[in-house]
Design an enzyme around this catalytic site. Structure first.
Site, PDB file in Angstrom:
ATOM      1  N   GLY A 165      22.120  53.626  31.591  1.00 37.86           N
ATOM      2  CA  GLY A 165      22.455  55.027  31.794  1.00 37.86           C
ATOM      3  C   GLY A 165      21.297  55.787  32.414  1.00 37.86           C
ATOM      4  O   GLY A 165      20.541  55.268  33.226  1.00 37.86           O
ATOM      5  N   GLY A 166      21.137  57.037  31.989  1.00 33.01           N
ATOM      6  CA  GLY A 166      20.076  57.878  32.524  1.00 33.01           C
ATOM      7  C   GLY A 166      18.682  57.334  32.258  1.00 33.01           C
ATOM      8  O   GLY A 166      17.735  57.670  32.983  1.00 33.01           O
TER       9      GLY A 166
ATOM     10  N   GLY B 147       9.754  47.314  69.200  1.00 28.30           N
ATOM     11  CA  GLY B 147       9.566  48.371  68.214  1.00 28.30           C
ATOM     12  C   GLY B 147       8.900  47.872  66.951  1.00 28.30           C
ATOM     13  O   GLY B 147       8.190  48.629  66.278  1.00 28.30           O
ATOM     14  N   ALA B 148       9.103  46.600  66.629  1.00 28.42           N
ATOM     15  CA  ALA B 148       8.483  46.042  65.435  1.00 28.42           C
ATOM     16  C   ALA B 148       6.959  46.003  65.584  1.00 28.42           C
ATOM     17  O   ALA B 148       6.227  46.196  64.610  1.00 28.42           O
ATOM     18  CB  ALA B 148       9.025  44.646  65.159  1.00 28.42           C
TER      19      ALA B 148
END
Length: 516
Positions: free
Chosen positions: A171-172, A406-407
């Site tokens: 949960g939280g 781009g790498a």
């Protein structure tokens, strides 16, 4: 005489607090193969160094008969101690008390040690074994969690925050570990998820066990939520101790330096032949790393997730460095969504805590395909670009082979403020590989040629001669030195020594807007 009675009362209460939820609850905990909160603290800290805070506090709930069930400590043990003589704060949920659920009091105890850790500048370790928010306390328990989350956020990048998941965390409750720098999980007894198996089955009709939904291997291999996966709690806490040894106490200090027993000038002759002549043949970048760093000691982070990139800590001449490396052995070392996120988060941690980053580059580009584009590889790749560009710590790159497109730009290039860029003679720095480039550049010539294959082969050979080497980039100042692989260790140590007083800053701003 009254003083003696008071002392006896204090001793009796302290002894009762030591037992948590009582002997039966402790036996039940052991029967599950789990340690108690205090046993875990003993594994984390140097012998006899732990000093407890708020040992005798109890909850304040008076609903549902809770006023008749009170235990000293109320579900969490908090305090401070030392790891290899260095101050560390801790909170350890006690599952023997109300299943380690979080009450208003538990929340206050945890936030108190977090604030103390931030005030004095020391790491904090959270040991999670909890049933979640204490239902009987309602919104006060939820407020307690949120108070913890806020401090996780405010102290991020100020003090190191480490989470150990050694039991349920659902949960939280999962958001606090997710906000910390590193998560350790133990197999079989630990799990993390937002909604449990029963809810999942009700909503989606999927039948799944807690282990299948949120076990250590799931988060270590599939989701990447956890950074370290261990077989036993003993190994887990030894791992945390090792990690703490590589990192500083806070963002104003440097990591501890240890005496170096490995010759800084040691020649690594095996590196001269480690890169295959065939550019499409893989090799193991971990072999490169372990041959260069002190005593072959590399502490890998996120070992089982996004294995096409490697991140972790090592030492060079006794000083901590963060290592980021493409892994040609996995997916040819391409960058994709997961590897970009993995490396970006690691680079940002190093930058937060003054740890130099050493990058070993062999990257043919970003992984193509609809799956990656639909998964947002543009944004994820930009995270790594952002992390390197933003970082002001010493940044050194060693290009071992491919640095394409781009790498190349993303992996700490000179234009991203890379301080020293080394290249091995085997480095290939270009927009793309020779064959792909030639098919584009010389498409018309090849199409008109009588022997198309021969023409393509000639163009590829010419392209390789001109670009599949580091000398063009070297001539333009984008590389600082072409070096023999065997002496890389010494060159890195000399460069780090030169950069130890580096001063660099970013434009004044509240904070940047990293592409999340």
């Amino acid at each position: 005489m009254s003083n003696e009675r008071d002392l006896l009362k204090l001793k009796a209460r302290a002894e009762k607090a030591q037992m948590g939820g009582g002997i039966k609850a402790i036996e039940k905990q052991h029967a599950k193969g789990k340690l108690t909160a205090r046993e875990r603290i003993d594994l984390l800290f140097d012998h006899d160094s732990f000093e407890e805070i708020d040992k005798l506090r109890t909850h304040t709930c008076t609903d549902f008969g809770m006023e008749n069930q009170r235990f000293y400590g109320d579900g969490v043990v908090t305090g401070f101690g030392t790891v290899d003589g260095r101050l560390v704060f801790v909170y350890s949920f006690d599952f023997t008390v109300f299943g380690g659920t979080l009450s208003k009091t538990v929340g206050e105890k945890i936030t108190k040690v977090m604030e103390m850790a931030a005030k004095v500048g020391a790491p904090v370790v959270g040991i999670n074994d909890s049933g979640g928010a204490r239902i009987q306390e309602g919104v006060e328990a939820l407020a307690g969690y949120t108070s913890i989350f806020l401090r996780n956020i405010l102290y991020s990048g100020v003090i190191p925050q480490i989470s150990a998941i050694v039991g349920p965390c659902a949960g939280g409750a999962v958001y606090s570990p997710a906000l910390t720098d590193f998560i350790f999980m133990v197999r079989k007894t630990a799990y993390m998820f937002l909604t449990g198996p029963k809810v999942v089955e009700e909503v989606t009709h999927e039948k799944v066990t807690a282990e299948e939904l949120g076990g250590a291997d799931v988060h270590g291999k599939k989701s990447g939520v956890t950074h370290f996966t261990m077989d036993t709690e003993q190994e887990l806490f030894e791992g945390i101790r090792t990690l703490i040894g590589f990192i500083p106490q806070n963002n104003t200090e440097n990591s501890p330096v240890i005496p170096c027993t490995d010759d800084p000038k040691r020649i690594c002759s095996e590196l001269n032949s480690i890169v295959p002549e065939n550019p499409n043949k893989p090799y193991d970048m971990k072999d490169v790393i372990t041959k260069i760093v002190d005593n072959a000691n590399f502490f890998e982070v996120h070992k089982d997730w996004a294995q096409n990139i490697i991140v972790g800590f090592a030492r060079l001449n006794g000083k901590s460095v963060g290592i980021v490396a493409n892994q040609p052995k996995v997916m040819a070392g391409v960058l994709d969504s997961n590897s970009s996120v993995k490396a970006a988060r690691f680079v940002r941690f190093c930058d937060c805590f003054n740890i130099p980053v050493v990058t070993f580059e062999d990257v043919p580009g970003f992984l193509p395909g609809t799956a990656q584009e639909f998964a947002g590889v543009i944004d994820h790749g930009a995270k790594l670009l952002y992390a390197y560009g933003e970082a002001t710590v010493p940044k050194i790159t060693v290009i071992t082979r491919k640095a394409y497109g781009g790498a190349y730009c993303v992996m700490n290039s000179k234009q991203l403020r890379g301080d020293m860029i080394f290249a091995w003679p085997s480095a290939e720095i270009a927009v793309m590989g020779a064959e792909g480039a030639c098919k584009i550049i010389f498409a018309k010539e090849i199409a008109q040629a009588e022997d198309k294959e021969k023409m393509l082969a000639e163009k590829i050979e010419d392209y390789k001669e001109r670009f599949a080497n580091p000398y063009v980039a070297y001539d333009k100042g984008f590389i600082d030195r072409i070096t023999e692989p065997a002496v890389t260790r010494f060159k890195l140590i000399k460069a780090l020594e030169m950069l130890k007083n580096k001063r660099s800053s970013n434009p004044p701003k509240k904070h940047g807007n990293i592409p999340l």
